[in-house]
Design an enzyme around this catalytic site. Structure first.
Site, short mmCIF file in Angstrom:
data_model
loop_
_atom_site.label_atom_id
_atom_site.label_comp_id
_atom_site.label_asym_id
_atom_site.label_seq_id
_atom_site.Cartn_x
_atom_site.Cartn_y
_atom_site.Cartn_z
N THR A 15 0.83 -1.21 0.00
CA THR A 15 0.00 0.00 0.00
C THR A 15 0.86 1.25 0.00
O THR A 15 0.36 2.35 0.15
CB THR A 15 -0.91 0.03 1.25
OG1 THR A 15 -0.05 -0.05 2.41
CG2 THR A 15 -1.89 -1.14 1.26
N ASP A 17 3.87 4.16 -1.13
CA ASP A 17 4.04 5.14 -2.21
C ASP A 17 4.74 4.54 -3.43
O ASP A 17 4.32 4.71 -4.57
CB ASP A 17 4.85 6.31 -1.61
CG ASP A 17 5.31 7.28 -2.66
OD1 ASP A 17 4.45 7.94 -3.25
OD2 ASP A 17 6.54 7.38 -2.90
N ARG A 47 0.49 -3.50 6.29
CA ARG A 47 -0.17 -3.47 7.59
C ARG A 47 -1.66 -3.11 7.48
O ARG A 47 -2.46 -3.53 8.30
CB ARG A 47 0.51 -2.43 8.48
CG ARG A 47 1.42 -3.09 9.48
CD ARG A 47 1.93 -2.11 10.46
NE ARG A 47 2.21 -0.82 9.84
CZ ARG A 47 2.98 0.11 10.39
NH1 ARG A 47 3.54 -0.13 11.54
NH2 ARG A 47 3.19 1.26 9.79
N ASP A 87 1.66 -8.12 9.56
CA ASP A 87 2.77 -7.33 10.11
C ASP A 87 4.02 -8.14 9.86
O ASP A 87 4.13 -9.28 10.34
CB ASP A 87 2.54 -7.10 11.60
CG ASP A 87 3.59 -6.16 12.18
OD1 ASP A 87 4.78 -6.25 11.77
OD2 ASP A 87 3.23 -5.33 13.02
N ASP A 179 19.07 -0.83 -7.76
CA ASP A 179 19.56 0.54 -7.89
C ASP A 179 18.91 1.02 -9.19
O ASP A 179 19.34 0.63 -10.27
CB ASP A 179 21.09 0.58 -7.99
CG ASP A 179 21.59 2.01 -7.96
OD1 ASP A 179 20.96 2.88 -8.60
OD2 ASP A 179 22.60 2.27 -7.28
N HIS A 180 17.85 1.82 -9.06
CA HIS A 180 17.04 2.08 -10.26
C HIS A 180 17.82 2.84 -11.35
O HIS A 180 17.40 2.84 -12.50
CB HIS A 180 15.73 2.79 -9.91
CG HIS A 180 15.91 4.16 -9.38
ND1 HIS A 180 16.30 4.42 -8.10
CD2 HIS A 180 15.75 5.37 -9.97
CE1 HIS A 180 16.38 5.72 -7.92
NE2 HIS A 180 16.05 6.33 -9.05
N LYS A 184 17.93 2.50 -15.95
CA LYS A 184 17.66 3.61 -16.88
C LYS A 184 18.23 3.29 -18.26
O LYS A 184 19.35 2.81 -18.37
CB LYS A 184 18.27 4.92 -16.34
CG LYS A 184 17.54 5.46 -15.11
CD LYS A 184 18.19 6.76 -14.66
CE LYS A 184 17.62 7.23 -13.34
NZ LYS A 184 16.53 8.19 -13.47
N GLU A 218 21.36 17.82 -9.30
CA GLU A 218 19.95 18.12 -9.05
C GLU A 218 19.79 19.63 -8.87
O GLU A 218 20.68 20.28 -8.33
CB GLU A 218 19.48 17.44 -7.77
CG GLU A 218 19.60 15.93 -7.78
CD GLU A 218 19.22 15.35 -6.43
OE1 GLU A 218 18.08 14.90 -6.29
OE2 GLU A 218 20.05 15.37 -5.51
N ASP A 237 23.68 9.42 -0.42
CA ASP A 237 22.42 9.43 -1.17
C ASP A 237 22.65 9.19 -2.66
O ASP A 237 21.79 8.62 -3.32
CB ASP A 237 21.74 10.79 -0.95
CG ASP A 237 20.29 10.80 -1.41
OD1 ASP A 237 19.58 9.83 -1.11
OD2 ASP A 237 19.87 11.78 -2.07
N HIS A 242 24.38 5.17 -6.70
CA HIS A 242 24.15 5.41 -8.14
C HIS A 242 25.44 5.71 -8.91
O HIS A 242 25.71 5.11 -9.95
CB HIS A 242 23.16 6.55 -8.34
CG HIS A 242 21.92 6.43 -7.51
ND1 HIS A 242 21.23 5.24 -7.41
CD2 HIS A 242 21.25 7.31 -6.75
CE1 HIS A 242 20.18 5.42 -6.62
NE2 HIS A 242 20.18 6.65 -6.20
#
Ligand code: NAD
Length: 487
Positions: A15, A17, A47, A87, A179-180, A184, A218, A237, A242
């Site tokens: 459920t 994001d 959950r 759970d 690792d998206h 790509k 970014e 990050d 990446h």
């Protein structure tokens, strides 16, 4: 129509994001293309106490919010979905989940072949893996594969502890660490460009390449992520995962074949030779920065951002030089940089080739040429060449060879999550982060983090909306290099 890969995918965090935004649209695309047809099922677990019907409506909204899809096709697709509330920290939840999975497997006549996708907080990864084994959720026939979201640990020590927990239940070749960036399209293009063109394959070494640059820039600031970001910074990050994974494709040895294990071995040959820096070397080869205020009033300094401690020494920018102690790369710097609030958003690779000499008596020597792969937000491949000036002499200037995909090609490009789920169904680990590479990346960045945590390196300030601190330009200038991308 593609041929079907009979699979049962269980999504933990069903459920959440990520599942709603990325994972269900990816699975739906695989269905539309025929990789999933009749013998597949998706089991969601989280959950929230919702019914299977409510879950299906949630998925419908995620794949067809504007109602433009073929509704019969959507309905047929959704029939393969079921939900079980659980759970993940309690063994009892896995019993209901096992029953749901077994029922789905029977209903759609699926021969084992289970993928478990962990789209939950990283603290649950090890727990889930162990319960999957102890509570008997693994298929008795076909394959069992675990897809693991990021981050994979927060240091070498925590990553190793996680790896040990996972390996207590799964073999390493069953683990698909996401690792998206590796999914790509333009990152996937590195290998075909490098190895598919003998001229480039032959030149991919210290004799012809002067330096390699990976830029992940970014324009956004920290936004609402201060709680997490202030503990991670650009180093953890963006660089540890990446940037280093992209470097893996660029620095790897030539694989024996394009099977995933040979690709991993070839990457690991490079990662094994990566020089881990001591304190003096961190200072010499790395620059950390933090954004200050910019021209526009909404470009506040990092330390003025909500939830950021006023005395934060966090790095919102990192630039550094990586060195591989292997014959192929002797003396060739691999530069990486990543920052927030930079002048322009881009992810790109620039491979700088050495300048030649022109024996034709021209006034001007040929220049360095660059192969550029722009990963996002545009997608582009560019190569510069020295060519003759339109003049009486043999002077040269740089000309650009450019390619970018058409709008139709862009529309047909699989999103990274579609690619990765498809690869996991196929048992192809080429585009996933391998443990050895992840471990090396952690050892490398841990050595840098330690120096920063002890505040034994300067923290450079750069204006929001710039390309980073001057010290990052000096880092390259010392070697007679400069950043190809200037914003
Ligand atoms: P989220 O907070 O939106 O969703 C978390 C999900 O986990 C929910 O379905 C929730 O019900 C479930 N959950 C939480 N505690 C649980 C428990 N004890 N038992 C069972 N289920 C439980 O999180 P998200 O944004 O979807 O992120 C999921 C994972 O993906 C994280 O590892 C995150 O680091 C990673 N990730 C997310 C994004 C993104 O864009 N959202 C990008 C990259 C990586």
């Amino acid at each position: 129509m593609a041929s079907e890969i009979q699979t049962l995918i269980t999504f933990f965090g069903a459920t959440g994001d990520l599942a709603k935004r990325m994972l269900y649209p990816a699975v739906f695309n695989l269905y539309k293309k025929g990789y999933l047809q009749k013998h597949f099922a998706v089991v969601g677990t989280a959950r929230q106490d919702i019914t299977t019907d409510e879950f299906r409506e949630m998925v419908r909204h995620s794949i067809d919010a504007d109602g433009k899809q073929d509704s019969a096709q959507v309905n047929d697709f959704l029939k393969h979905f079921s939900y079980c509330a659980s759970d993940v920290t309690e063994a009892s939840g896995y019993h209901d989940l096992r029953a749901t999975i077994d029922a789905a497997e029977k209903e759609f006549d699926i021969p084992g072949n289970r993928i478990f996708y962990m789209s939950v907080a990283p603290r649950f990864f090890g727990t889930i893996a162990q319960y999957l084994k102890s509570e008997d959720l693994l298929a008795k026939q076909g394959f069992n594969r675990l897809m693991i979201e990021k981050p994979f640990g927060t240091s070498y020590e925590t990553a190793e502890a996680l790896q040990n927990e996972l390996e207590a239940a799964f073999n390493d070749d069953q683990l698909y660490r996401i690792d998206h960036f590796l999914g790509k399209e333009m990152v996937l293009n590195i290998a075909p460009i490098r190895f598919g063109n003998p001229v480039l394959a032959a030149a991919w070494n210290k004799d012809f390449i002067k330096n390699v640059q990976v830029t992940l820039a970014e324009t956004l600031g920290v936004e609402e992520r201060a709680g997490y970001y202030d503990t991670a910074g650009a180093l953890l990050d963006m660089i540890q995962n990446h940037a280093m994974q992209i470097v893996g494709w660029l620095a790897m040895e030539t694989p024996k074949s394009f099977k995933d294990q040979d690709i991993r071995d070839a990457k690991n040959a490079a990662f094994s030779s990566l020089k881990i820096y001591d304190e003096a070397e961190v200072n010499r080869y790395f620059v950390r920065g933090q954004y200050g205020a910019g021209q526009s009033p909404d470009q506040k300094a990092y330390t003025q951002e909500p939830d950021v401690p006023a005395d934060s020494k966090n790095n919102t920018y990192i630039a550094g030089e990586l060195q591989f102690n292997m014959p192929r790369w002797e003396g060739v710097p691999f530069y990486v940089r990543s920052g927030k609030r930079m002048a322009k958003k881009t992810t790109r690779v620039d491979v700088v080739f050495k300048a030649g000499t022109l024996p034709l008596g021209a006034a001007q020597e040929p220049q360095e040429t660059v192969l550029t792969i722009v990963v996002s937000p545009d997608e582009k491949i560019q190569m510069t060449l020295n060519a003759k000036d339109v003049s009486d002499t043999y002077s040269t200037h740089l000309i650009d060879l450019d390619w970018e995909p058409t709008a139709a090609e862009k529309a047909a490009t699989p999103a990274p999550y579609e690619r990765m789920i498809h690869d996991a169904m196929d048992g192809n680990g080429s585009n996933f982060a391998d443990w050895h590479g992840v471990a090396t990346a952690w050892k490398f960045t841990d050595a840098i983090s330690k120096v920063y945590a002890e505040n034994k390196a300067p923290l450079e300030t750069y204006p929001s909306g710039s390309m980073g601190p001057k010290a990052a330009d000096e880092l390259l200038a010392r070697n007679g290099d400069h950043w190809v991308f200037q914003g």
